[in-house]
Structures are given as C-alpha cells and as structure tokens.
Design an enzyme around this catalytic site. Sequence first.
Site, PDB file in Angstrom:
ATOM      1  N   TYR A  52       1.085  -1.311  -0.028  1.00 28.76           N
ATOM      2  CA  TYR A  52       0.045   0.007  -0.048  1.00 28.76           C
ATOM      3  C   TYR A  52       1.047   1.323  -0.030  1.00 28.76           C
ATOM      4  O   TYR A  52       1.747   1.447   0.648  1.00 28.76           O
ATOM      5  CB  TYR A  52      -0.960   0.034   1.217  1.00 28.76           C
ATOM      6  CG  TYR A  52      -1.554   1.535   1.373  1.00 28.76           C
ATOM      7  CD1 TYR A  52      -2.678   1.730   0.444  1.00 28.76           C
ATOM      8  CD2 TYR A  52      -1.088   2.356   2.214  1.00 28.76           C
ATOM      9  CE1 TYR A  52      -3.441   3.119   0.776  1.00 28.76           C
ATOM     10  CE2 TYR A  52      -1.793   3.421   2.477  1.00 28.76           C
ATOM     11  CZ  TYR A  52      -2.825   3.738   1.552  1.00 28.76           C
ATOM     12  OH  TYR A  52      -3.569   5.201   1.698  1.00 28.76           O
ATOM     13  N   TYR A 277     -15.008  30.987  47.614  1.00 26.44           N
ATOM     14  CA  TYR A 277     -14.413  29.651  46.875  1.00 26.44           C
ATOM     15  C   TYR A 277     -13.235  30.061  45.958  1.00 26.44           C
ATOM     16  O   TYR A 277     -12.255  29.221  45.882  1.00 26.44           O
ATOM     17  CB  TYR A 277     -15.385  28.825  46.049  1.00 26.44           C
ATOM     18  CG  TYR A 277     -16.426  28.081  46.943  1.00 26.44           C
ATOM     19  CD1 TYR A 277     -16.443  28.281  48.377  1.00 26.44           C
ATOM     20  CD2 TYR A 277     -17.328  27.247  46.284  1.00 26.44           C
ATOM     21  CE1 TYR A 277     -17.604  27.451  49.041  1.00 26.44           C
ATOM     22  CE2 TYR A 277     -18.274  26.564  46.920  1.00 26.44           C
ATOM     23  CZ  TYR A 277     -18.430  26.770  48.354  1.00 26.44           C
ATOM     24  OH  TYR A 277     -19.354  26.049  49.102  1.00 26.44           O
ATOM     25  N   PHE A 326      -1.721   6.249  12.381  1.00 28.07           N
ATOM     26  CA  PHE A 326      -1.749   7.635  12.168  1.00 28.07           C
ATOM     27  C   PHE A 326      -2.787   8.201  12.822  1.00 28.07           C
ATOM     28  O   PHE A 326      -3.232   9.513  12.801  1.00 28.07           O
ATOM     29  CB  PHE A 326      -2.052   7.579  10.446  1.00 28.07           C
ATOM     30  CG  PHE A 326      -2.892   6.849   9.834  1.00 28.07           C
ATOM     31  CD1 PHE A 326      -4.432   6.980  10.112  1.00 28.07           C
ATOM     32  CD2 PHE A 326      -2.532   5.657   9.356  1.00 28.07           C
ATOM     33  CE1 PHE A 326      -5.176   6.183   9.645  1.00 28.07           C
ATOM     34  CE2 PHE A 326      -3.379   4.909   8.701  1.00 28.07           C
ATOM     35  CZ  PHE A 326      -4.819   4.866   8.919  1.00 28.07           C
ATOM     36  N   GLU A 411     -11.902   5.568   4.705  1.00 29.44           N
ATOM     37  CA  GLU A 411     -11.320   6.047   6.076  1.00 29.44           C
ATOM     38  C   GLU A 411     -12.746   6.969   6.729  1.00 29.44           C
ATOM     39  O   GLU A 411     -12.969   8.244   6.584  1.00 29.44           O
ATOM     40  CB  GLU A 411     -10.358   7.435   5.537  1.00 29.44           C
ATOM     41  CG  GLU A 411      -9.243   6.830   5.042  1.00 29.44           C
ATOM     42  CD  GLU A 411      -8.345   7.774   4.495  1.00 29.44           C
ATOM     43  OE1 GLU A 411      -8.529   9.328   4.491  1.00 29.44           O
ATOM     44  OE2 GLU A 411      -7.427   7.399   3.587  1.00 29.44           O
TER      45      GLU A 411
END
Length: 508
Positions: A52, A277, A326, A411
């Site tokens: 790839y 506070y 990735f 993807e």
Amino acid sequence: MVVLTGNSLTLEDIKRVVMEHESVTLCDIQRKKIELNRQTVEEMLNEKRVMYGINTGFGKFSDVLIEEDDLEELQLNLIHSHACGVGEPFDEKISKVMVLLRANALAQGYSGVRPELIQQLIDILNVGIAPVIPQQGSLGASGDLAPLSHLALVLLGEGEVFYQGKRMHTLDAFQQVGLIPISLKAKEGLALINGTQAMTAVGVITYLEMEKLLYQSELTAAMTMEGLHGIMDAFDADVHRVRGHQEQMEVAKRIREILRDSELTTAQGEMRVQDAYTIRCIPQVLGACWQTLHYAKEKLTIEINAVTDNPLIFSDDNKVISGGNFHGEPIAFTMDFLKLGIAETANISERRIERLVNPQLNDLPAFLSPKPGLESGAMIMQYSAASLVSENKTLAHPASVDSIPSSANQEDHVSMGTIAARHALSMLQNTRRVIAIELICAMQAVEYRGIEKMAEKTRLFYEKARYIVPSITKDRIFSIDIENLADWLKESQESDVTNLKGEVRVYE
C-alpha cells in the site's frame, strides 16, 4: 546538540531546539537501521510485492496498482494533491516542532525512507527555516495529511517558508542557506505525511506554555489574596494532606511559600471566618488543572516518540503491514482533556477579578477607580475577562466526539485531533489575557493596601509587572495594558517572571 534516535526525544529537548535554537543530528546507529529498512523496501519492490502506498494508490485507490516507472511520480502527485491546507499559517515555532517530530518518527527506521530524507528535515531545522503550513484542513486521520503535505513541499523546494522573520518562496530561502531540494523515492511522500505531527506539535507548544501560565496564575492569585486580605488557614498542609491529591498539595505549598512573609494576608476569624471559593479553593481547582497538564505530558511524551506511519516496514521479519498508527484519537482525547484545565484556570481567575472590582464584595474603591463615577477604572476589564472565559467555554466542546467519513468511506472514522489541539492553544491565549487582567487588578488592589506589606515574592512580581503596566491614576486605553502584560507573561522564562523579554508598547 539533540541527537535523534526516534524513541528518546523529550519535551525539554523540543524546547531547546525550537526556543533556544539548539542543533539537531541523527544518531549514527539509527542511520544504519534506516539504511537497512530502505534496502528492504527496494528488495520488496524488486520482488513485485504489492504494498500500500508504495506501488498502489492511496485511500480508496489502494487497489490500483502503479507501474514501476511511475512510482516517483506517484509520491510527488501525493504531496501536490494533498497540500490542501487553508487559513492562517501555524506559528513558526509550531512548524519547527512539526519538522522535528517528523524527523524523529522517521528516525526509528520503520518507514522505509532514505537517510537523506531525514537529513533534509534536520538541515531545514538547523538553518532556522520554518515551513508555512496552513492551520486548517486536517481530519486527524489518516494523520495530518494536509498540514504535513505543506511541510513536505518545502523539502522539494516548493511552497513557502519563514526565514529570518520574512515569508518567502522556499527556493529563495534555500539559495540563502545553501540547501538543495530533494526528489522523493517510492514510499517517501506517504512516509512524510502519514502521521500525527501537526496535532502533536500544537499540543507540545500548548503544554509548554500552559505549564508556565499555571505557575504564573498561582503567583497572580497570591497577589489577589493580598489585595483581598485572604485567609491563609485554608492552605494549611494538613487540609490538603487528608484529601490526598498530590497536585492540590503542591499548589497549596507553593501559595504558602509565596505568601509566608506577607503582612497583608489574614488568619481565620481575624477579619472573617472564611473566604469565597475562588480564594479558598485555589489549590483544589488549580491542582485539578495541573492534573490535566500532567496527563497531557504523559501522552505527548509517548506520541513524540511514536511511529505513526503507514504502512510500516519491519526489516527483521521481512514484513510490510498496513495499520492505523496515524489515527489521532489519543492526542485528540488528550487535548480535549487539557482544554478543561485551561478553561478552569481562566474561569476561577475571572471570578477573582470580580471580587477585586465589585464594591459589594470588598472594601476597595469601586472598580479600583481613582475617581469612582468620573472614571470607570477596571470596570470593563472584567467584561473583557468574562467574554474570554465565555469564548473558552464554547471552544472547550470536545472535538474528538465528532467524525466525518472521507475517501469514499474507506477512512470512515477520524479523530479531529488537530482541531482539538488548535482550540486548546486558542483557549490558552484567551486564558493568558484573563490572568493579565487579574494581575492588573491585583496590583492596583495591593497599592491601596500598602505594597511595603507585601510578601517578598509577590512584591518582586509586582515590581516587574509594574515596569510593563503603570499604576492606574486615570482612565486610559487599557487594551494596551492587557496585551503588553499578556505578551510579557508569554515571553517570561518558565515561572521566572523577573526575566523581561519582548517589545513593550508605550503610551504616547
């Protein structure tokens, strides 16, 4: 000299290289491993193995085989087509961190690149060149494709760079420093852009600046306590010991140390029984903010030494594996978490500003004005702080919960980690301005109380900050004060606020 091994880089190393201009070199041992790894790629190409991104297309085109004669053109086309970043460029420091991190990731010797490619990255860094890289356009998987493509362009002599304070074409800068563009071989274009270095670089800069700002926020809060006659009992070590959070105990200890010789703080029951506070819970809130920062440090330290390429070449086992290193999810979560600490640092600071300027909450002049009514004093500074805090709340929404499919659904889940990191840095800049506003108000308050009664450490902080911002004797354009003080806080070395750096605008 910082030596890149691929797995030993520290955040301190990054600071030395990017902010102190220390030189970088590649470890000789790793150079040999990189050469062997590249040789493996060449052998696999000769064997006609399908790999790839090396002899196939990318993303949805992963099933398209590429002819041997076209492999170099494939890599060049990849960089050109993926350089789709838009918007304003990243700061030069961030771009340099990206270059350093990409070189370090490739130095591990699993990406199949030549040593010459890594050396080009190092040379660019050592001569002080910073790629012009647009901030927007990354999904955070498959890595920071668009930003890193703009980085890769520079290695080829294309695109733009910053050099010696000027923005110029890359070739013009190369001619000045004697660098020669390189050509990409099989796999090398993909190896340059498949990674998380954009989001991680922004994360590193955000971490380094936030660490400094948290120390400064503690010092500013201590001065506010003096301006409001704060009660020290709430910072007693036993109070924090019994809860057990280390960061909370450390904040309380630092506040005690800062104010140990102050004549302006009070004891429980001396003026009142307890504080609000925003004073009483400084260790609890800022301690939790420190926890988000420590988590960020842990994850960033891992990521700056991570191999985030795809595919990976394992020479020892003669393997090429397509994986998903990735994917930016770990950094996306990290930056979204850090955003909470950044937001709350500003939030509690703004509430202390309100206590300094609101005449219903203190015995100081209304809005710290020299002539209340005729002059508004710090009234609208609190507005600005409130606006910045509110903006932070919108930016604090986690970017990592979003995902948009890309590459024809190949993807189909992405991290949005670069958006998370960019938002964190933007929030940090807002928070620094809020702290600057609190410091301006705190300085005015302690003047009314008597600066001769201040603690030694807050007095020194006061004197140096007063060099940047003069006392409020009449209304003026306070925007200049806020920006000057924020710039000073940013440029100061760590928590050493006595170091005055950067230009200061003056009043005409």
